[in-house]
Design an enzyme around this catalytic site. Structure first.
Site, PDB file in Angstrom:
ATOM      1  N   LYS A 171       0.664  -1.211  -0.182  1.00  0.00           N
ATOM      2  CA  LYS A 171      -0.023   0.234  -0.118  1.00  0.00           C
ATOM      3  C   LYS A 171       0.970   1.076   0.693  1.00  0.00           C
ATOM      4  CE  LYS A 171      -3.367   3.108   0.134  1.00  0.00           C
ATOM      5  NZ  LYS A 171      -4.331   3.227   1.369  1.00  0.00           N
ATOM      6  N   LYS A 240       1.560  11.803   4.205  1.00  0.00           N
ATOM      7  CA  LYS A 240       2.007  10.625   5.818  1.00  0.00           C
ATOM      8  C   LYS A 240       2.188   9.838   5.124  1.00  0.00           C
ATOM      9  CE  LYS A 240      -1.185   8.047   7.116  1.00  0.00           C
ATOM     10  NZ  LYS A 240      -1.674   7.272   6.127  1.00  0.00           N
TER      11      LYS A 240
END
Length: 304
Positions: A171, A240
């Site tokens: 991911k 992030k």
């Protein structure tokens, strides 16, 4: 029918929980802001007063949170999931975190006889709503086999990748590409409009050429050309994610890569007040630099 608990009812989690409800799963929900559970309760979900109460009652615990620290706290903190989950429970964490976080929580879960799968998703709110997410799974394979029917309700492409952390690694590599492609698309479109090209025509040419990308299409069609930046995935979350991806790249031995430039650009976007807008709003940094606005009608100096 498997009893499911769902913790974290934001833009993605609320839609995923609704999919499970609509598929007939009994769902118990918890959110730090209880009001966010109201629509799901109206649809038949039960609302737990605490994380521990939810964890003690269900067979599968799903979490969809914002930050790595949130995952650690929700699972291992006082009154967290692992304080109350029964042996044999399976936990599915859909949050985008680094592999280290996933392996840490999986280790703690294993000490309690609980299976923990990192299962981050890609596809945005529309994919969550339609059940077409891509789901990348790492962890115990036997646990993965048990939850495949549940995951098939949420995702069109569901792939088991290996041991704990494997799903999270995949991911953040995806998010690396998301961030880099977003910045490159923004730079190209702003440069073209600043030169005098019509934004709509330039976009239509690029999407038919080798410069095309899924992020170019997403950003231009849904957000930039219509000048609508309500978030599907906010700037602060992409920052992030690419920060985690860059740390991962450093661990692998790849240094000072394109992701570093993307991380710095998204950090600058947050500093410019764009943190809560959709990731496509990163284009506004470049628009402000040269005094143009990218929209269907072409170049407008100073946004006029």
């Amino acid at each position: 029918m498997t009893n499911v608990g769902f913790i974290g009812l934001g833009m993605m989690g609320s839609r995923m929980a609704k999919r499970l409800l609509d598929a007939g799963f009994p769902v118990t929900v918890y959110n730090r802001t209880p009001e966010k559970a109201a629509i799901l309760v109206e649809s038949g979900a039960r609302q737990a007063e605490t994380i521990a109460a939810l964890a003690s009652e269900v067979d599968v615990i799903c979490t969809c949170l914002s930050m790595p620290d949130d995952v650690i706290n929700v699972y291992t903190g006082e009154g967290g999931v692992l304080s109350a989950a029964r042996r044999g429970v399976i936990c599915l964490d859909f949050t985008t975190v680094g592999p280290k976080t996933s392996r840490f929580v999986a280790g703690r879960a294993g000490e309690r006889g609980v299976a923990y799968l990192d299962a981050p998703v890609s596809g945005g709110p529309e994919g969550a709503e339609q059940g077409t997410l891509t789901i990348m799974v790492g962890g115990d394979q036997a646990a993965w086999e048990r939850v495949r029917p549940l995951l098939s309700v949420l995702g069109k492409t569901v792939e088991y990748l290996g041991e704990s952390g494997a799903g999270s690694a995949a991911k953040i590599l995806n998010q690396y590409l998301v961030a880099v492609h977003s910045v490159a698309a923004a730079e190209a479109m702003v440069a073209g409009v600043a030169y005098g090209l019509d934004a709509g025509k330039l976009y239509r040419l690029l999407k038919e050429s080798y410069g095309d990308s899924r992020m170019l299409r997403r950003h231009m069609e849904q957000f930039v050309l219509p000048r609508q930046f309500a978030p599907g995935g906010a700037v602060k979350y992409v920052h992030k994610d690419v920060r985690l991806a860059n740390a991962f790249m450093n661990e692998i031995g790849i240094n000072r890569c394109l992701g570093v430039e993307a991380e710095e650009t998204f950090a600058a976007a947050m500093d410019a007040g764009l943190a809560d807008l959709d990731m496509s709003a990163v284009i506004q940094l470049f628009e402000r630099q040269v005094g143009v606005t990218v929209k269907e009608t072409g170049m407008n100096k100073n946004g006029v």
